[in-house]
Enzyme design. Structure first.
Site, mmCIF file in Angstrom:
data_model
loop_
_atom_site.group_PDB
_atom_site.id
_atom_site.type_symbol
_atom_site.label_atom_id
_atom_site.label_comp_id
_atom_site.label_asym_id
_atom_site.label_seq_id
_atom_site.Cartn_x
_atom_site.Cartn_y
_atom_site.Cartn_z
ATOM 1 N N GLN A 71 -75.012 76.035 -48.706
ATOM 2 C CA GLN A 71 -75.866 77.011 -48.042
ATOM 3 C C GLN A 71 -77.066 77.425 -48.880
ATOM 4 O O GLN A 71 -78.146 77.702 -48.347
ATOM 5 C CB GLN A 71 -75.049 78.261 -47.675
ATOM 6 N N ASP A 93 -75.190 66.853 -55.707
ATOM 7 C CA ASP A 93 -74.012 67.088 -54.875
ATOM 8 C C ASP A 93 -73.221 65.791 -54.843
ATOM 9 O O ASP A 93 -73.643 64.781 -55.411
ATOM 10 C CB ASP A 93 -74.416 67.524 -53.459
ATOM 11 N N TYR A 200 -60.314 81.910 -54.075
ATOM 12 C CA TYR A 200 -61.763 81.994 -54.265
ATOM 13 C C TYR A 200 -62.119 83.199 -55.128
ATOM 14 O O TYR A 200 -62.858 83.088 -56.114
ATOM 15 C CB TYR A 200 -62.443 82.073 -52.903
#
Length: 380
Positions: A71, A93, A200
């Site tokens: 994002q 990436d 997370y």
């Protein structure tokens, strides 16, 4: 000089942090005595040597962004490239990028679990700043804890080690998810009990503490911002608990109906992506002498699903929202802060958001409408 001290570079000298913070802005603290001045003046007047050359201009940072196709990476790269040049910012990436990404600047394959390859990228490209965006988000991480632990913790250790080894300025984002049910919720300060209950969140607290430890122990220039929910147009929701606040805009302009997985009164901190990028760049550019912390909250607004729906209806009165709370995401949201206290970021390095709820809604609806029209999609 102890490695844990922050320093200020003035006239080629390193001055320890024991000087007052005002020394960042003024050189008066370093004035010499009259005897010293007269002695220096006489030496200078009797010398026929030419004055020393001016110091060379400071080089632009060389930036590597991991997890760059998520994002946040593409937009941050765009902002950094405008300031430092396209070739000085490298996106990376493990996914194949679309053609327009490669057209805008360098892109390389990088797996944060492959330490040797990461090291080669850092050394071969003379990297000086590393922005570590690789992570599995909250809801996705709960569905695959083993993978989240590997990417979010082992990958973090790799970039910490590389940054320490190569004297990099390292930015690692943290999150609203770094807080837990026992944390103060309204507002959550920078320093408090955290105790998150997702992998997370646990991995992000681990990152905050490891970075701070390596800063104080070895002088690593570690920097971390706790992001609220980040709202953007150009990326699809990626498994975060706050992603409803992106999807609702797309649904409003496509079908006119949004089914929300949170209760209508679930209040969470949110931020427009342009504010998020700007905060990151300003924080990375801030002199170390201005930073009293290594991890800061940043805030912009806080709203509920019902409040954002009401604001959208000012533009699209037909929007219908139904609520079908998902037990996992609702439980996560209920453990997070209602608001962030970001007073330290505002005081230390001048953070101030540009978007409130009204500006965010107007911008999102306009941008998505343009995007859908350009793609030949219907607009409700």
């Amino acid at each position: 000089m102890h490695v844990g001290q922050r320093c200020l570079c003035v006239l080629g000298q390193l001055w320890p942090e024991s000087f007052s913070r005002s020394s960042c802005w003024s050189h008066r603290s370093f004035s010499s005595s009259p005897n010293q001045r007269s002695r220096w003046s006489s030496q200078e007047s009797s010398s026929s040597s030419p004055p020393p050359p001016p110091p060379p201009p400071q080089e632009n940072p060389r930036v590597l962004i991991t997890g760059g196709l998520g994002q946040l990476g593409v937009g941050l790269a765009e902002m950094l490239r405008k300031q430092y040049g396209a070739n000085n910012v490298i996106l990376s990436d493990i996914k194949k990028p679309p053609p327009h990404i490669c057209a805008n600047g360098p892109f390389v394959y990088a797996d944060v679990l492959d330490y040797k390859h990461l090291r080669e990228l850092v050394v071969n490209n003379r990297i000086t700043w590393l922005v570590h965006y690789s992570a599995l988000l909250s809801a996705v991480g709960e569905a695959n804890m083993a993978l989240a632990r590997k990417i979010n913790i082992t990958g973090l250790h790799n970039v910490l080690d590389l940054s320490l080894e190569n004297s990099l300025r390292l930015f690692v984002p943290s999150t609203i998810g770094a807080f837990g049910p026992s944390s103060p919720r309204d507002p959550a300060p920078d320093l408090c009990v955290q105790r998150p209950r997702t992998i997370y969140g646990v991995s992000k607290v681990h990152g905050e503490l490891m970075g701070e430890y390596l800063h104080h122990k070895y002088g690593l220039d570690f920097r971390c911002l706790r992001y609220p929910g980040v709202i953007s147009v150009n990326t699809t929701p990626g498994g975060g608990t706050t992603d409803y606040a992106i999807q609702i805009f797309h649904d409003a302009l496509s079908t006119g109906h949004h089914e929300c997985y949170l209760r209508p009164d679930t209040r969470l901190p949110m931020m427009h992506i342009s504010d998020c990028h700007r905060a990151t760049v300003e924080f990375m550019q801030a002199p170390e002498c201005q930073l009293s912390l290594r991890t800061y909250n940043i805030a912009a607004m806080s709203f509920t699903p019902e409040e954002v729906a009401q604001e959208i209806r000012k533009h699209l009165p037909h929007l219908k929202v139904t609520y079908n709370p998902d037990s996992i995401r609702q439980t996560i949201a209920d453990s997070w802060p209602v608001r962030f206290d970001d007073s330290n970021a505002r005081r230390d390095w001048g953070w101030a958001p540009a978007f409130g709820l009204e500006e965010l809604v107007s911008d999102m609806l306009h941008s998505i409408r343009v995007k859908r029209t350009n793609e030949g999609l219907p607009v409700s």
